[in-house]
Design a protein around this motif. Structure first.
Motif, PDB file in Angstrom:
ATOM      1  N   THR A  45       0.849  -1.181   0.000  1.00 53.36           N
ATOM      2  CA  THR A  45       0.000   0.000   0.000  1.00 53.36           C
ATOM      3  C   THR A  45       0.886   1.232   0.000  1.00 53.36           C
ATOM      4  O   THR A  45       1.901   1.277   0.698  1.00 53.36           O
ATOM      5  CB  THR A  45      -0.925   0.004   1.229  1.00 53.36           C
ATOM      6  N   PHE A  46       0.481   2.240  -0.788  1.00 56.75           N
ATOM      7  CA  PHE A  46       1.232   3.480  -0.917  1.00 56.75           C
ATOM      8  C   PHE A  46       0.317   4.664  -0.662  1.00 56.75           C
ATOM      9  O   PHE A  46      -0.867   4.623  -0.971  1.00 56.75           O
ATOM     10  CB  PHE A  46       1.827   3.613  -2.323  1.00 56.75           C
ATOM     11  N   LEU A  47       0.898   5.727  -0.133  1.00 58.03           N
ATOM     12  CA  LEU A  47       0.240   7.020   0.006  1.00 58.03           C
ATOM     13  C   LEU A  47       0.832   7.896  -1.089  1.00 58.03           C
ATOM     14  O   LEU A  47       2.032   8.131  -1.117  1.00 58.03           O
ATOM     15  CB  LEU A  47       0.545   7.595   1.390  1.00 58.03           C
ATOM     16  N   VAL A  48      -0.009   8.378  -2.030  1.00 55.14           N
ATOM     17  CA  VAL A  48       0.453   9.115  -3.198  1.00 55.14           C
ATOM     18  C   VAL A  48      -0.026  10.558  -3.102  1.00 55.14           C
ATOM     19  O   VAL A  48      -1.223  10.814  -2.960  1.00 55.14           O
ATOM     20  CB  VAL A  48      -0.064   8.471  -4.504  1.00 55.14           C
ATOM     21  N   CYS A  49       0.912  11.517  -3.180  1.00 52.72           N
ATOM     22  CA  CYS A  49       0.579  12.942  -3.146  1.00 52.72           C
ATOM     23  C   CYS A  49      -0.070  13.325  -4.469  1.00 52.72           C
ATOM     24  O   CYS A  49       0.460  13.019  -5.538  1.00 52.72           O
ATOM     25  CB  CYS A  49       1.833  13.773  -2.908  1.00 52.72           C
ATOM     26  N   THR A  50      -1.211  14.013  -4.408  1.00 56.26           N
ATOM     27  CA  THR A  50      -1.900  14.424  -5.634  1.00 56.26           C
ATOM     28  C   THR A  50      -1.262  15.659  -6.253  1.00 56.26           C
ATOM     29  O   THR A  50      -1.554  15.978  -7.399  1.00 56.26           O
ATOM     30  CB  THR A  50      -3.384  14.702  -5.355  1.00 56.26           C
ATOM     31  N   LEU A  51      -0.397  16.363  -5.524  1.00 53.26           N
ATOM     32  CA  LEU A  51       0.240  17.556  -6.064  1.00 53.26           C
ATOM     33  C   LEU A  51       1.558  17.253  -6.768  1.00 53.26           C
ATOM     34  O   LEU A  51       1.796  17.698  -7.883  1.00 53.26           O
ATOM     35  CB  LEU A  51       0.468  18.583  -4.956  1.00 53.26           C
ATOM     36  N   CYS A  52       2.448  16.504  -6.111  1.00 52.41           N
ATOM     37  CA  CYS A  52       3.769  16.261  -6.697  1.00 52.41           C
ATOM     38  C   CYS A  52       3.968  14.814  -7.143  1.00 52.41           C
ATOM     39  O   CYS A  52       4.944  14.515  -7.821  1.00 52.41           O
ATOM     40  CB  CYS A  52       4.871  16.655  -5.710  1.00 52.41           C
ATOM     41  N   GLY A  53       3.082  13.885  -6.787  1.00 50.34           N
ATOM     42  CA  GLY A  53       3.191  12.499  -7.212  1.00 50.34           C
ATOM     43  C   GLY A  53       4.091  11.639  -6.357  1.00 50.34           C
ATOM     44  O   GLY A  53       4.338  10.477  -6.695  1.00 50.34           O
ATOM     45  N   HIS A  54       4.596  12.171  -5.241  1.00 49.29           N
ATOM     46  CA  HIS A  54       5.482  11.406  -4.357  1.00 49.29           C
ATOM     47  C   HIS A  54       4.727  10.209  -3.777  1.00 49.29           C
ATOM     48  O   HIS A  54       3.583  10.328  -3.344  1.00 49.29           O
ATOM     49  CB  HIS A  54       5.990  12.304  -3.235  1.00 49.29           C
ATOM     50  N   GLN A  55       5.375   9.032  -3.764  1.00 46.62           N
ATOM     51  CA  GLN A  55       4.782   7.823  -3.217  1.00 46.62           C
ATOM     52  C   GLN A  55       5.522   7.416  -1.961  1.00 46.62           C
ATOM     53  O   GLN A  55       6.745   7.358  -1.951  1.00 46.62           O
ATOM     54  CB  GLN A  55       4.844   6.682  -4.223  1.00 46.62           C
ATOM     55  N   MET A  56       4.764   7.143  -0.910  1.00 48.28           N
ATOM     56  CA  MET A  56       5.350   6.697   0.344  1.00 48.28           C
ATOM     57  C   MET A  56       4.682   5.381   0.732  1.00 48.28           C
ATOM     58  O   MET A  56       3.453   5.287   0.790  1.00 48.28           O
ATOM     59  CB  MET A  56       5.119   7.740   1.440  1.00 48.28           C
ATOM     60  N   ARG A  57       5.476   4.357   0.975  1.00 44.88           N
ATOM     61  CA  ARG A  57       4.926   3.065   1.351  1.00 44.88           C
ATOM     62  C   ARG A  57       4.434   3.120   2.792  1.00 44.88           C
ATOM     63  O   ARG A  57       5.122   3.641   3.681  1.00 44.88           O
ATOM     64  CB  ARG A  57       5.980   1.989   1.198  1.00 44.88           C
ATOM     65  N   VAL A  58       3.227   2.567   3.020  1.00 46.55           N
ATOM     66  CA  VAL A  58       2.652   2.518   4.358  1.00 46.55           C
ATOM     67  C   VAL A  58       2.274   1.074   4.672  1.00 46.55           C
ATOM     68  O   VAL A  58       2.156   0.231   3.777  1.00 46.55           O
ATOM     69  CB  VAL A  58       1.407   3.433   4.491  1.00 46.55           C
TER      70      VAL A  58
END
Length: 120
Positions: A54-67
């Protein structure tokens, strides 16, 4: 001679959205909770999952962070509670901060935040 066709298939879907601060761009936006699941296939038939992330994806810059998968499930099941304001910050977005400039009514705009919406 026999041929066994095997492989894997990856699916992704949007689980939900929640407001959060991006770690890269440091802006508050709606972060998308995206889940990826890889399944083992035999003759193009998906059998069982071999990986779930599962990833948290920023809608502004597209950065993906695994959670963590369990944490993401908890976010989706219960609505996210916005963090409490820090000292010196306002509880409402767009409201003046403590010691900051107060909002003044604009000419021709009868509706101000916190008041009733204009009649249509």
């Amino acid at each position: 001679m026999y041929v066994i066709v095997y492989g894997y298939r990856t699916r992704q879907w949007l689980m939900g959205r929640m407001p959060a601060v991006c770690q890269r761009c440091q802006r508050t936006s709606q972060q998308q909770i995206v889940r990826l699941q890889r399944k083992l296939t035999l003759f193009w038939i998906p059998l069982f999952p071999i990986m779930t992330r599962t990833f948290l994806v920023c809608t502004l810059c597209g950065h993906q962070m695994r959670v963590d998968n369990k944490q993401a499930d908890a976010w989706v099941k219960s609505p996210a509670v916005p963090p409490s304001p820090q000292p010196g910050q306002s509880a409402l977005p767009g409201a003046p901060e403590a010691g900051g400039p107060a909002m003044t009514p604009q000419p021709g705009n009868p509706w101000q935040p916190g008041g009733p919406p204009p009649a249509m």
